[in-house]
Design a protein around this motif. Sequence first.
Motif, PDB file in Angstrom:
ATOM      1  N   MET B 468       0.839  -1.209   0.000  1.00 25.02           N
ATOM      2  CA  MET B 468       0.000   0.000   0.000  1.00 25.02           C
ATOM      3  C   MET B 468       0.871   1.254   0.000  1.00 25.02           C
ATOM      4  N   SER B 469       2.164   1.067  -0.190  1.00 26.05           N
ATOM      5  CA  SER B 469       3.052   2.218  -0.033  1.00 26.05           C
ATOM      6  C   SER B 469       2.984   3.139  -1.249  1.00 26.05           C
ATOM      7  N   SER B 470       3.597   4.280  -1.089  1.00 30.07           N
ATOM      8  CA  SER B 470       3.455   5.377  -2.060  1.00 30.07           C
ATOM      9  C   SER B 470       3.957   5.009  -3.452  1.00 30.07           C
ATOM     10  N   LEU B 471       3.288   5.590  -4.473  1.00 24.70           N
ATOM     11  CA  LEU B 471       3.627   5.374  -5.879  1.00 24.70           C
ATOM     12  C   LEU B 471       3.763   6.741  -6.550  1.00 24.70           C
ATOM     13  N   PRO B 472       4.520   6.830  -7.647  1.00 22.86           N
ATOM     14  CA  PRO B 472       4.547   8.106  -8.376  1.00 22.86           C
ATOM     15  C   PRO B 472       3.219   8.324  -9.114  1.00 22.86           C
ATOM     16  N   VAL B 473       2.574   9.433  -8.866  1.00 27.59           N
ATOM     17  CA  VAL B 473       1.273   9.727  -9.489  1.00 27.59           C
ATOM     18  C   VAL B 473       1.199  11.210  -9.826  1.00 27.59           C
ATOM     19  N   GLU B 474       0.195  11.558 -10.615  1.00 26.74           N
ATOM     20  CA  GLU B 474      -0.041  12.956 -10.970  1.00 26.74           C
ATOM     21  C   GLU B 474      -0.839  13.665  -9.891  1.00 26.74           C
ATOM     22  N   VAL B 475      -0.750  14.978  -9.900  1.00 25.27           N
ATOM     23  CA  VAL B 475      -1.603  15.803  -9.044  1.00 25.27           C
ATOM     24  C   VAL B 475      -2.982  15.912  -9.711  1.00 25.27           C
ATOM     25  N   ASN B 476      -4.036  15.817  -8.933  1.00 30.34           N
ATOM     26  CA  ASN B 476      -5.388  15.899  -9.493  1.00 30.34           C
ATOM     27  C   ASN B 476      -5.844  17.348  -9.580  1.00 30.34           C
ATOM     28  N   ARG B 477      -6.110  17.784 -10.804  1.00 37.04           N
ATOM     29  CA  ARG B 477      -6.559  19.157 -11.032  1.00 37.04           C
ATOM     30  C   ARG B 477      -7.911  19.134 -11.716  1.00 37.04           C
ATOM     31  N   LEU B 478      -8.629  20.248 -11.568  1.00 33.36           N
ATOM     32  CA  LEU B 478      -9.882  20.377 -12.304  1.00 33.36           C
ATOM     33  C   LEU B 478      -9.627  20.212 -13.799  1.00 33.36           C
ATOM     34  N   SER B 479      -8.449  20.642 -14.234  1.00 36.10           N
ATOM     35  CA  SER B 479      -8.158  20.626 -15.657  1.00 36.10           C
ATOM     36  C   SER B 479      -7.580  19.309 -16.140  1.00 36.10           C
ATOM     37  N   ASN B 480      -7.337  18.331 -15.235  1.00 33.85           N
ATOM     38  CA  ASN B 480      -6.923  17.025 -15.775  1.00 33.85           C
ATOM     39  C   ASN B 480      -7.741  15.858 -15.222  1.00 33.85           C
ATOM     40  N   GLN B 481      -8.340  16.024 -14.076  1.00 38.05           N
ATOM     41  CA  GLN B 481      -9.136  14.954 -13.455  1.00 38.05           C
ATOM     42  C   GLN B 481      -8.389  13.622 -13.505  1.00 38.05           C
ATOM     43  N   ALA B 482      -7.113  13.672 -13.157  1.00 40.43           N
ATOM     44  CA  ALA B 482      -6.294  12.463 -13.194  1.00 40.43           C
ATOM     45  C   ALA B 482      -6.855  11.390 -12.266  1.00 40.43           C
ATOM     46  N   LEU B 483      -7.376  11.827 -11.143  1.00 39.50           N
ATOM     47  CA  LEU B 483      -7.835  10.865 -10.135  1.00 39.50           C
ATOM     48  C   LEU B 483      -8.970   9.984 -10.650  1.00 39.50           C
ATOM     49  N   VAL B 484      -9.931  10.593 -11.328  1.00 39.98           N
ATOM     50  CA  VAL B 484     -11.091   9.825 -11.798  1.00 39.98           C
ATOM     51  C   VAL B 484     -10.620   8.716 -12.737  1.00 39.98           C
ATOM     52  N   ARG B 485      -9.599   9.022 -13.523  1.00 37.07           N
ATOM     53  CA  ARG B 485      -9.080   8.005 -14.450  1.00 37.07           C
ATOM     54  C   ARG B 485      -8.361   6.892 -13.695  1.00 37.07           C
ATOM     55  N   TYR B 486      -7.531   7.252 -12.718  1.00 41.91           N
ATOM     56  CA  TYR B 486      -6.904   6.204 -11.884  1.00 41.91           C
ATOM     57  C   TYR B 486      -7.972   5.332 -11.241  1.00 41.91           C
ATOM     58  N   TYR B 487      -8.942   6.010 -10.664  1.00 43.34           N
ATOM     59  CA  TYR B 487      -9.954   5.305  -9.882  1.00 43.34           C
ATOM     60  C   TYR B 487     -10.727   4.312 -10.749  1.00 43.34           C
ATOM     61  N   GLU B 488     -11.091   4.799 -11.938  1.00 41.73           N
ATOM     62  CA  GLU B 488     -11.861   3.946 -12.838  1.00 41.73           C
ATOM     63  C   GLU B 488     -11.045   2.702 -13.232  1.00 41.73           C
ATOM     64  N   GLU B 489      -9.777   2.919 -13.598  1.00 40.85           N
ATOM     65  CA  GLU B 489      -8.923   1.788 -13.973  1.00 40.85           C
ATOM     66  C   GLU B 489      -8.784   0.804 -12.824  1.00 40.85           C
ATOM     67  N   GLU B 490      -8.510   1.327 -11.639  1.00 42.08           N
ATOM     68  CA  GLU B 490      -8.183   0.440 -10.532  1.00 42.08           C
ATOM     69  C   GLU B 490      -9.389  -0.351 -10.061  1.00 42.08           C
ATOM     70  N   TRP B 491     -10.546   0.313  -9.970  1.00 41.46           N
ATOM     71  CA  TRP B 491     -11.704  -0.440  -9.493  1.00 41.46           C
ATOM     72  C   TRP B 491     -12.237  -1.362 -10.570  1.00 41.46           C
ATOM     73  N   ARG B 492     -12.000  -1.030 -11.837  1.00 41.72           N
ATOM     74  CA  ARG B 492     -12.393  -1.967 -12.889  1.00 41.72           C
ATOM     75  C   ARG B 492     -11.563  -3.242 -12.756  1.00 41.72           C
ATOM     76  N   ALA B 493     -10.277  -3.061 -12.467  1.00 36.92           N
ATOM     77  CA  ALA B 493      -9.408  -4.224 -12.289  1.00 36.92           C
ATOM     78  C   ALA B 493      -9.875  -5.072 -11.101  1.00 36.92           C
ATOM     79  N   VAL B 494     -10.293  -4.399 -10.022  1.00 36.71           N
ATOM     80  CA  VAL B 494     -10.776  -5.139  -8.849  1.00 36.71           C
ATOM     81  C   VAL B 494     -12.034  -5.922  -9.208  1.00 36.71           C
ATOM     82  N   ALA B 495     -12.918  -5.266  -9.996  1.00 34.15           N
ATOM     83  CA  ALA B 495     -14.191  -5.913 -10.342  1.00 34.15           C
ATOM     84  C   ALA B 495     -13.960  -7.160 -11.196  1.00 34.15           C
ATOM     85  N   GLN B 496     -12.877  -7.132 -11.983  1.00 32.11           N
ATOM     86  CA  GLN B 496     -12.617  -8.302 -12.817  1.00 32.11           C
ATOM     87  C   GLN B 496     -11.948  -9.405 -12.012  1.00 32.11           C
TER      88      GLN B 496
END
Lengths: 514, 496
Positions: B468-496
């Motif tokens: 669970m330790s830290s990983l290199p990631v982007e900062v989440n901005r209104l102008s990139n919404q990086a988090l929503v993309r991470y979240y979607e990928e990761e939970w899709r992987a969990v669902a599979q």
Amino acid sequence: MNRRQFLQGSLTLAGLSLVGCPSGRTPTLEGTVVGASWQRGHRLREASELKTGQRLRTDVAILGGGVAGLSAAWRLRRAGLEDFLLLELESDLGGNSRAATYPASRAPWGAHYLPVPTLESRAVIELLKELDVMDEAGQCREELLCHEPQERLYLHGRWQEGLFPTLGATRRDLKEWGEFQAEIERLRRLRDRQGRFAFALPAPLSSPEWLELDGLSMKAFVGQKGWTSRRLRWWLEYACRDDFGCSLEQTSAWAGLHYHAARPPADQLLVWPEGNAWLTDRLAAPLQERARTGCLVRSVRTDGRRVITRVEHREGAFEVESRRAIFCLPSFLRPFVLEGDAPERFTYAPWVVANLVLQRGDEAACWDNVLYESPSLGYVVATHQSLATRPGPTVWTWYRPLTGNPVTEREEMLARPWESWRQEIVSELSRPHPDLIDRLERLDVMLLGHAMVRPVPGLRASKALEAASQPKKGVHFAHSDLSGFSLFEEANYHGARAAEEVLAALDKRSPSLL
Amino acid sequence: MQPLILVSVFLIATCGLIYELIAGTVSSYLLGDSVMQFSTIIGVYLSAMGVGSYLARYIGRGVLQRFVQVQILVGILGGCSASVLFLVFAHGTGFSLVLYCLVFAIGTLVGLEIPLVMRLLKDELEFKEIVSQVLALDYIGALAASLAFPLLLVPHLGLVRTAFLFGLVNVGVALAFLMRFPPTRQASQLLLAQAVLAFLLLAAGLALSERLTTLAEVQMFPDQVLLARSTPYQRLVVTQRSGDLRLYLNNNLQFSSLDEYRYHEALVHPGLSGLENPHKILILGGGDGLALREVLRYPTVTEITLVDLDPGMTELFSRHPLLSKLNEGSLRSPRVKVINADAFVWLRDNPGSYDFVLVDFPDPSTFALGKLYTISFYAELKRHLAPGGAAAVQCTSPLFARRSYWCILKTMEASGLRVRPYHVFVPSFGEWGFALIGPSRPGEHLPAGLRFLNQAALAALFEFPLDMSSLPVEVNRLSNQALVRYYEEEWRAVAQ
């Protein structure tokens, strides 16, 4: 790819005074075709002797209150020259950057965004810093950068993210798209021996070495490259229609490539509910009585020492005597206003812009929403930057450039009644939004007869632009059409450039912002 | 007489089995353990039929009328059975008692039917004919029911409407008998009135069953649906299974009452107990009042502002007896001011600084929710922290959505906040992550009455194992919404 803005008023711009606010919910859809100042503008064609009234004296007369004129005034003020008078035909300043005001939101009547400027757009950078949009380190305020999700495309009955039609694309489509991007990446880095980019923004800073591309149409360029993908051609033409109001065939390859190669690959956009009116309102605010609206410039005469501008106004005609004048009207007006001046080759695309007032927006909407192979360019959402998590009332601004023969298109456009536009717009947008009519409260249409100069093949290579930019006997010229396309950066550059010419002529020393 | 009676036998046999299947299915949905439910219901039903058959001997004269009465009663009881069971389950107590009483009553009445029918036919047919024809149709009717029920009725009509429909069939048989053999006496007029009334009742039930069938959403949830409602903002479903209350928002689990204390103690106490004298508290999200319950444990806290988008949520959790018991009536505390507003907009438009701010939003599963995790949002949050103030933020799972978690942490840091990551294990969720802003000594003044946190557990929250330790990631901005993309990928992987 991003839609670019179009700029600076022409006389056929329609006035905003007729935009009413919807008063309550009515069963039938309300709306109007707003403005009719073109009828007043067309009086320039008539020869008539004006009875002159009072004569005003000023250092500098600025003719036209679009982005170029406002930028010229801004540049003069920065140098401490405050004695100027700006004359505008419409009742509002801003030209193509004006906005409508509705209870739900303000919304643009034209230009609706500004890309974060490239380093070459020095005057724009200075302006953004002054307006506190950009900090000293060059970072723009995050709430003004277009929020994700930015763009989507409707095809095959569904929305996809991004504007290149990847949904259902063949391997060949994607291969050609990849080749195009690689070509742009190559062009983006091209510089001549003096270090000038092949494609710079503002365009006058570009190297002349690659101008042979201007003799070619974008369609011919695509053909030479052997690109046949329908999707790639649609996407490239979308960019040309979006930026220039032109088809692939009408756009010079130099201009068509400039759209892509003059900016970094993932450029960010500054957006506001009212579009670029946010900028022009702030440029206009300090002018106060030094900007006069409702003024039709009838003639400009010059003897080299002083410039006499004759103006028609509903309260009576008057004259402005100035040491210099900055002509910020579109170049096609010059034969009507300036004696013996007739720049050639300038043609303009007509546009239709509509504002749709909706009770409730679309939860999944992006800022820019485009329909594949549709005559319009789609719509942008005024409230996109809202921080709310639920969609509320909003305004969608719909755009359609008329890319046929400008003269006939213009006539047909002005003849069409509101019902006909409503029919076209509602039926087109009902495809992705079947419930649109239930949410739609009002639809206003703006007709722009000479919305954008058209960068047709040969315009730039013919040196007509440089020739038209040269001052003549105390009259200096500033308009985005002198760059061959209608962008804020270009209008701002020419406004600042002409102002600096005037400052030098009047011995007001000020370090250049260009 | 004979053909009508034989058709009726087929129909009422079908109805009888349908009611049995409805009872078994409803109780399986609601109580789980379908083997047990079906066994006991079939047992009770068949034995009740035996009782009914036996009781038939006490019916002397007026067999026809009694048969009609039985049909009306079976129609009403069976027709309303599914909706009654759902309603009792959702709003009342003693579901099992009602279930078995209903099954027994229907079974008894159905048991009466065949003996009465045989007696009606006794003057027209020989005994061997009666027995073979009646029983044959009875069994064939059962076959029709058992095939139609799973293949046609449940998928297309749902349980509630199926029940009403077959109730109408029973009452229809009663009416047919009354028409075919017109009543002559006053008592028979009364019977006709009763049948018509029952018919209207069931028809109304069928017409209104749209509303009742929302209760059939139980199919989506593992447990009994206690309550399901749509607000303009979301779909709220509360389920219950032997003392485990669960809240689902748009089908996403928000808490289980069995272990929510772990989540809410971990969210609130590390930060709040590290402050010397907290007075003003702001809670963003958390309309269930559970984090609020934890905050109210601090006597120095005098003023709590809770901002939740959905008035439906805060009202439900302040009024519903079971739910307000769970949050100990926190939403009705005089120290609390509830504001229903969009949190980001409210924060931007309202000044004021707070000693402690709790941020408990739904996970960043959409672009709309993603705005609440951006650098701009955290800059607003920072503006609202009093000097020396603290805050705690729910940050999704660092195990299932590791990049999402660290993206949130990095975004908070990029906004100029000093952040400490921590996490807790919540059995119904798995590993869950938070971010702590401020206090220098978390857990200094833990309140009494906690069920999970003590000093040892508190220290363990801040330990991060390798996965669970830290990983290199982007900062989440209104102008990139990086988090929503991470979240979607990761939970899709969990669902599979």
